[in-house]
Design a protein around this motif. Structure first.
Motif, PDB file in Angstrom:
ATOM      1  N   SER A 290       0.986  -0.989  -0.106  1.00 26.23           N
ATOM      2  CA  SER A 290      -0.007  -0.086  -0.011  1.00 26.23           C
ATOM      3  C   SER A 290       0.961   1.222   0.149  1.00 26.23           C
ATOM      4  N   MET A 291       2.093   0.980   0.230  1.00 28.68           N
ATOM      5  CA  MET A 291       2.943   2.390   0.102  1.00 28.68           C
ATOM      6  C   MET A 291       3.726   2.565  -1.250  1.00 28.68           C
ATOM      7  N   SER A 292       3.919   3.665  -1.461  1.00 26.39           N
ATOM      8  CA  SER A 292       4.544   4.007  -2.918  1.00 26.39           C
ATOM      9  C   SER A 292       6.017   3.625  -2.804  1.00 26.39           C
ATOM     10  N   PHE A 293       6.506   3.465  -3.920  1.00 20.24           N
ATOM     11  CA  PHE A 293       7.833   3.177  -4.114  1.00 20.24           C
ATOM     12  C   PHE A 293       8.786   3.962  -3.351  1.00 20.24           C
ATOM     13  N   SER A 294       8.461   5.031  -3.482  1.00 27.40           N
ATOM     14  CA  SER A 294       9.487   6.166  -3.164  1.00 27.40           C
ATOM     15  C   SER A 294       9.559   6.187  -1.509  1.00 27.40           C
ATOM     16  N   ASP A 295       8.002   6.004  -0.875  1.00 24.66           N
ATOM     17  CA  ASP A 295       8.184   5.937   0.373  1.00 24.66           C
ATOM     18  C   ASP A 295       8.724   4.700   0.906  1.00 24.66           C
ATOM     19  N   TYR A 296       8.511   3.535   0.505  1.00 23.26           N
ATOM     20  CA  TYR A 296       9.002   2.423   0.845  1.00 23.26           C
ATOM     21  C   TYR A 296      10.576   2.450   0.921  1.00 23.26           C
ATOM     22  N   TRP A 297      11.283   2.987  -0.334  1.00 26.28           N
ATOM     23  CA  TRP A 297      12.418   2.860  -0.285  1.00 26.28           C
ATOM     24  C   TRP A 297      13.306   4.055   0.611  1.00 26.28           C
ATOM     25  N   GLN A 298      12.646   5.212   0.890  1.00 22.10           N
ATOM     26  CA  GLN A 298      13.061   6.147   1.886  1.00 22.10           C
ATOM     27  C   GLN A 298      13.063   5.470   3.235  1.00 22.10           C
ATOM     28  N   THR A 299      11.957   4.614   3.463  1.00 21.30           N
ATOM     29  CA  THR A 299      11.816   4.159   4.883  1.00 21.30           C
ATOM     30  C   THR A 299      12.886   3.180   5.263  1.00 21.30           C
ATOM     31  N   VAL A 300      13.121   2.222   4.347  1.00 24.92           N
ATOM     32  CA  VAL A 300      14.118   0.938   4.457  1.00 24.92           C
ATOM     33  C   VAL A 300      15.491   1.419   4.373  1.00 24.92           C
ATOM     34  N   THR A 301      15.745   2.571   3.641  1.00 27.79           N
ATOM     35  CA  THR A 301      17.180   2.805   3.395  1.00 27.79           C
ATOM     36  C   THR A 301      17.649   4.119   4.227  1.00 27.79           C
ATOM     37  N   SER A 302      16.751   4.376   5.172  1.00 27.54           N
ATOM     38  CA  SER A 302      17.052   5.647   6.261  1.00 27.54           C
ATOM     39  C   SER A 302      18.317   5.244   6.901  1.00 27.54           C
ATOM     40  N   PRO A 303      19.462   6.152   7.049  1.00 27.33           N
ATOM     41  CA  PRO A 303      20.667   5.854   7.931  1.00 27.33           C
ATOM     42  C   PRO A 303      20.307   5.155   9.009  1.00 27.33           C
ATOM     43  N   ARG A 304      19.359   5.437  10.055  1.00 26.45           N
ATOM     44  CA  ARG A 304      19.258   4.966  11.156  1.00 26.45           C
ATOM     45  C   ARG A 304      18.889   3.213  10.945  1.00 26.45           C
ATOM     46  N   VAL A 305      17.979   3.092   9.959  1.00 27.83           N
ATOM     47  CA  VAL A 305      17.338   1.588   9.506  1.00 27.83           C
ATOM     48  C   VAL A 305      18.780   0.774   9.167  1.00 27.83           C
ATOM     49  N   VAL A 306      19.362   1.538   8.135  1.00 28.96           N
ATOM     50  CA  VAL A 306      20.522   0.716   7.574  1.00 28.96           C
ATOM     51  C   VAL A 306      21.382   0.404   8.586  1.00 28.96           C
ATOM     52  N   ALA A 307      21.832   1.303   9.492  1.00 26.63           N
ATOM     53  CA  ALA A 307      22.806   0.710  10.768  1.00 26.63           C
ATOM     54  C   ALA A 307      22.239  -0.051  11.505  1.00 26.63           C
ATOM     55  N   SER A 308      20.813  -0.214  11.562  1.00 23.05           N
ATOM     56  CA  SER A 308      20.243  -1.386  12.407  1.00 23.05           C
ATOM     57  C   SER A 308      20.258  -2.652  11.572  1.00 23.05           C
ATOM     58  N   TYR A 309      20.113  -2.690  10.236  1.00 24.06           N
ATOM     59  CA  TYR A 309      20.524  -3.902   9.418  1.00 24.06           C
ATOM     60  C   TYR A 309      21.867  -4.324   9.748  1.00 24.06           C
TER      61      TYR A 309
END
Length: 277
Positions: A43-62
């Protein structure tokens, strides 16, 4: 031409019923919950999805979650194999106690394990105060995260390797020794190929458990953004803020990575089994 059979002959009938119940159970417990992650994410747009999963804080947690889980699983693979070897091949006082303690992480609530590990490894803890003298800090560091994941993952390796090691024919080792092979070559050429599929299964299970671990890690990690914050904690934070799309987006990345890595491990296990047979 013989027709293909969907089932093997059995004394006890009921293939259709049991297959139907199996598929229904898997659907309700596994497939439907997993599919909801991707449905919410869709239900999310691709830009919103990409921005969410590639934010610096999230990438650091990955990086922390995946790296610590993989490192802990590999360490458990080495020491779990050694521990299984000792328990199967030797008899010594306290063996039953040690064998029972291995299953403690299965029975112990993860929050209790996290509090206990934090108490032990803080700067004034029983073990942490001695490590602190050496300049080694465990609690509230990535090393503490890995320590907690090692604790909860060790039983998977030991319990997977033990039955195979117990059934291993010792005559193979004796034959290898009689042909002039030393202990190292006997282990690497005769014993390890037999144990490898079970060992890899244990490492895979330990990794899968560690990747989604929350309770035992959240206390000892300190939850510092960009440093010791794990991905499951970020998902929980998103859920507490009622941001279900953000939570499922992050969860979908972890889920896809888990599928990929477990597929690779199962492929290696299948290859090792075929090579051995």
């Amino acid at each position: 031409m013989r027709s293909l059979r969907l089932k093997e002959e059995s004394i006890i009938p009921g293939f259709s019923l049991t297959l139907g119940m199996t598929m229904m159970y898997l659907g309700l417990i596994v497939l439907i919950p997993i599919s909801m992650i991707f449905l919410n994410t869709a239900s999310m747009s691709f830009s919103d999805y990409w921005q969410t999963v590639t934010s610096p804080r999230v990438v650091a947690s990955y990086k922390l979650s995946i790296g610590a889980a993989l490192a802990a699983a590999l360490i458990n693979g080495v020491f779990g194999l050694i521990l299984a070897w000792v328990l199967v091949r030797y008899t010594f006082p306290g063996k039953r106690i040690i064998d029972g303690l291995i299953d403690l992480p299965f029975a112990l609530p993860t929050a209790v394990a996290g509090i206990a590990l934090t108490t032990i490894y803080t700067s004034d803890g029983w073990v942490g105060k001695y490590l602190d003298v050496l300049g080694i800090k465990v609690a509230f560091t990535p090393l503490g995260v890995m320590t907690a994941l090692i604790f909860i993952g060790l039983p998977f390796v030991v319990r997977m390797v033990e039955p195979v090691l117990r059934d291993l024919n010792k005559e193979l080792e004796e034959a290898s020794s009689s042909l002039g092979a030393n202990g190292f070559h006997t282990f690497t050429k005769v014993i390890l190929p037999v144990l490898f599929p079970a060992l890899l299964s244990g490492i895979s299970l330990a990794f899968a458990r560690a990747l989604g671990e929350y309770g035992s890690v959240v206390f000892i990690s300190g939850n510092m953004p960009m440093k010791t914050e794990i991905t499951p904690l970020l998902i929980m934070n998103q859920l507490e803020q009622f941001n279900y799309q953000g939570a499922t987006a992050i969860a979908s990345v972890m889920l896809l990575f888990s599928f990929f890595l477990l597929f690779v491990m199962n492929l290696i296990q299948w290859w090792a089994s075929k090579r051995h047979t």
